[in-house]
Design a protein around this motif. Structure first.
Motif, PDB file in Angstrom:
ATOM      1  N   GLY A 174     108.696 131.924  60.548  1.00 23.52           N
ATOM      2  CA  GLY A 174     110.153 131.883  60.541  1.00 23.52           C
ATOM      3  C   GLY A 174     110.757 133.213  60.138  1.00 23.52           C
ATOM      4  O   GLY A 174     111.772 133.655  60.700  1.00 23.52           O
ATOM      5  N   GLU A 175     110.121 133.891  59.179  1.00 25.69           N
ATOM      6  CA  GLU A 175     110.612 135.208  58.763  1.00 25.69           C
ATOM      7  C   GLU A 175     110.422 136.227  59.876  1.00 25.69           C
ATOM      8  O   GLU A 175     111.297 137.068  60.119  1.00 25.69           O
ATOM      9  N   GLN A 176     109.286 136.162  60.568  1.00 21.95           N
ATOM     10  CA  GLN A 176     109.061 137.078  61.681  1.00 21.95           C
ATOM     11  C   GLN A 176     110.089 136.860  62.787  1.00 21.95           C
ATOM     12  O   GLN A 176     110.572 137.824  63.388  1.00 21.95           O
ATOM     13  N   GLN A 177     110.438 135.599  63.042  1.00 22.93           N
ATOM     14  CA  GLN A 177     111.436 135.349  64.081  1.00 22.93           C
ATOM     15  C   GLN A 177     112.803 135.849  63.646  1.00 22.93           C
ATOM     16  O   GLN A 177     113.597 136.316  64.472  1.00 22.93           O
ATOM     17  N   ARG A 178     113.092 135.792  62.357  1.00 25.67           N
ATOM     18  CA  ARG A 178     114.359 136.337  61.875  1.00 25.67           C
ATOM     19  C   ARG A 178     114.394 137.862  62.013  1.00 25.67           C
ATOM     20  O   ARG A 178     115.461 138.439  62.273  1.00 25.67           O
TER      21      ARG A 178
ATOM     22  N   ASP B 247     111.586 122.147  61.554  1.00 21.81           N
ATOM     23  CA  ASP B 247     112.593 122.478  60.544  1.00 21.81           C
ATOM     24  C   ASP B 247     112.950 123.956  60.579  1.00 21.81           C
ATOM     25  O   ASP B 247     114.130 124.329  60.557  1.00 21.81           O
ATOM     26  N   THR B 248     111.938 124.821  60.647  1.00 22.04           N
ATOM     27  CA  THR B 248     112.193 126.259  60.724  1.00 22.04           C
ATOM     28  C   THR B 248     112.912 126.595  62.016  1.00 22.04           C
ATOM     29  O   THR B 248     113.810 127.443  62.045  1.00 22.04           O
ATOM     30  N   GLY B 249     112.538 125.917  63.091  1.00 22.05           N
ATOM     31  CA  GLY B 249     113.184 126.152  64.380  1.00 22.05           C
ATOM     32  C   GLY B 249     114.670 125.862  64.334  1.00 22.05           C
ATOM     33  O   GLY B 249     115.482 126.614  64.900  1.00 22.05           O
ATOM     34  N   ARG B 250     115.053 124.793  63.666  1.00 18.94           N
ATOM     35  CA  ARG B 250     116.475 124.456  63.557  1.00 18.94           C
ATOM     36  C   ARG B 250     117.229 125.516  62.751  1.00 18.94           C
ATOM     37  O   ARG B 250     118.358 125.888  63.098  1.00 18.94           O
ATOM     38  N   VAL B 251     116.607 126.010  61.682  1.00 16.44           N
ATOM     39  CA  VAL B 251     117.243 127.043  60.868  1.00 16.44           C
ATOM     40  C   VAL B 251     117.424 128.320  61.679  1.00 16.44           C
ATOM     41  O   VAL B 251     118.494 128.946  61.656  1.00 16.44           O
ATOM     42  N   VAL B 252     116.391 128.713  62.406  1.00 14.82           N
ATOM     43  CA  VAL B 252     116.452 129.935  63.211  1.00 14.82           C
ATOM     44  C   VAL B 252     117.502 129.810  64.316  1.00 14.82           C
ATOM     45  O   VAL B 252     118.279 130.736  64.571  1.00 14.82           O
ATOM     46  N   MET B 253     117.565 128.645  64.953  1.00 14.77           N
ATOM     47  CA  MET B 253     118.535 128.458  66.034  1.00 14.77           C
ATOM     48  C   MET B 253     119.958 128.490  65.495  1.00 14.77           C
ATOM     49  O   MET B 253     120.854 129.091  66.110  1.00 14.77           O
TER      50      MET B 253
END
Length: 204
Positions: free
Chosen positions: A149-153, A179-185
């Protein structure tokens, strides 16, 4: 007027046996500045091909594609490359960040092609964007030390650091847990809204 305007766009490739494979057939699309659009479909239906055409990574076989009124099908590769760097931000499923560069250095990369103040202030601009995506304290960390998730951010910060007019995201949460996907989106949509960028997302 639409920022992105596709009219009757087709994409055909010739297979080794000489047969034509029709990937896109007469696509029409209008996307305004600030609008968020999802392109949904199964694998193999031409979604990534369409995104590559919109991002000027590929050209249509026929039809027209105008970006803010400019007919991109008539442009030379030099002008297309400049528009890719200035007008588009790309976010990919596999992040595509540099393992040997810190988070801040990854976000700085698009600014290396900028001019004037952006080039000179690239470090502070990158740090500001990392703060915006909640990674201010990880600026000097390497991707291998960070979660997916941090890398995607980091990838989102890099895509948005030049405030592009069009953000293209190819399954940006596909490699993340739900869950991480929803936060990133949510983060991607929020920052795009603040920049009044057109956001075009590919998803299943």
């Amino acid at each position: 007027m639409s920022l992105v305007c596709l009219r009757d766009v087709t994409r055909t490739v010739t297979l080794p046996d000489g047969e034509d494979l029709h990937i896109l057939r007469g696509v029409n699309l209008d996307v305004a500045a600030g609008e968020h659009v999802s392109i949904v479909g199964r694998s193999g239906t031409g979604k990534s091909t369409m995104l590559n055409i919109i991002g000027l990574l590929d050209t249509p076989t026929s039809g027209s594609y105008e970006l803010d009124g400019v007919d991109t099908t008539r442009l030379g590769e030099g002008r297309r490359a400049r528009m890719r760097g200035e007008d588009f931000g790309f976010v990919f499923q596999q992040f595509n960040i540099f393992a040997a560069r810190t988070a801040a250095e990854n976000v700085e990369v698009p600014l290396l092609y900028a001019a004037g103040t952006q080039l000179l202030r690239r470090r502070s601009i990158a740090l500001d964007m990392l703060e915006r995506v909640g990674l201010a304290d990880r600026a000097d960390s390497y991707p291998g030390e960070m979660s997916g998730g941090e890398q995607q951010r980091i990838a989102i910060a890099r895509a948005l650091v030049r405030r592009p007019r069009v953000i293209l995201a190819d399954e940006p949460t596909g490699a993340l847990d739900p869950d991480t996907g929803r936060v990133v989106m949510a983060l991607l949509e929020e920052v795009a809204r603040e920049s009044n960028s057109a956001l075009i997302v590919i998803t299943h």
